[in-house]
Design an enzyme around this catalytic site. Structure first.
Site, PDB file in Angstrom:
ATOM      1  CE  LYS A  88     -17.922  57.061   4.375  1.00  0.00           C
ATOM      2  NZ  LYS A  88     -19.262  56.677   4.626  1.00  0.00           N
ATOM      3  CB  CYS A  89     -18.390  57.553  -5.088  1.00  0.00           C
ATOM      4  SG  CYS A  89     -18.121  57.963  -6.809  1.00  0.00           S
ATOM      5  N   GLY A  90     -19.913  60.308  -5.669  1.00  0.00           N
ATOM      6  CA  GLY A  90     -21.041  60.925  -6.363  1.00  0.00           C
ATOM      7  C   GLY A  90     -21.842  59.920  -7.179  1.00  0.00           C
ATOM      8  CB  THR A 118     -22.590  56.177  -3.751  1.00  0.00           C
ATOM      9  OG1 THR A 118     -21.162  56.252  -3.591  1.00  0.00           O
ATOM     10  CG2 THR A 118     -23.148  55.179  -2.759  1.00  0.00           C
TER      11      THR A 118
END
Length: 171
Positions: free
Chosen positions: A38-40, A42
């Protein structure tokens, strides 16, 4: 593991909590990445999978990508190991090994991460992982040869992976 001298001396846990001896990859070039779902960054899973497939097709049995899910940066990988595996496969078609969720910094850091950070400190000699999707390149002898920040796109790193494989290709 104070006596460890190579990447292949470590045994982290796999997605089922079982021992995953890194020695099984001895003789291969390894790209190690701390991942989060759930990361930029990802979407780098797509690039990692592309590099994994492309390089493995050209050099079978010479390369592996290893993902180490981590929830230490903004709580961006909160799921269980099973949820993380499903996310990687459903959303990005990941076929490279994604191990069990682990810490990469602090007192409970996975020993292989403590070792890699010591071998190849980051900017200004910092021995910590700054964010998700930092990458380490390990040679066939288990030595850290390069490290990239989260912003290093897997596709841009592929040339370095291939160069290391070709430089050390067993005849």
């Amino acid at each position: 593991m104070a006596s460890a001298t190579t990447f292949f001396d470590f045994t982290p846990k796999d997605k089922k909590g079982q021992e995953y001896p890194l020695a099984q990859h001895k003789g291969k070039v390894v790209l190690v990445v701390n991942t989060a779902s759930k990361c930029g960054f990802t979407p780098q899973f797509k690039g990692l999978e592309s590099v994994w497939k492309s390089v493995s097709q050209k050099y079978p049995n010479d390369f592996v990508v290893l993902g180490f899910p981590c929830n230490q940066f903004g709580g961006q990988d909160p799921g269980s190991d099973d949820q993380i595996q499903e996310f990687c496969q459903v959303n990005y078609g990941v076929t490279f090994p994604v191990l069990g969720k682990t810490d990469v910094n602090g007192d409970k850091a996975e020993p292989v991460y403590a070792w890699m950070k010591n071998e190849k400190p980051g900017l200004l000699g910092l021995q910590r992982i700054k964010w998700n999707f930092e990458k380490f390149l390990i040679d066939r002898d288990g030595k850290v040869v390069n490290r990239w920040a989260s912003t290093g796109k897997p596709e841009a790193i592929e040339k370095d992976v291939v160069a290391l494989i070709e430089k050390t290709k067993k005849q």
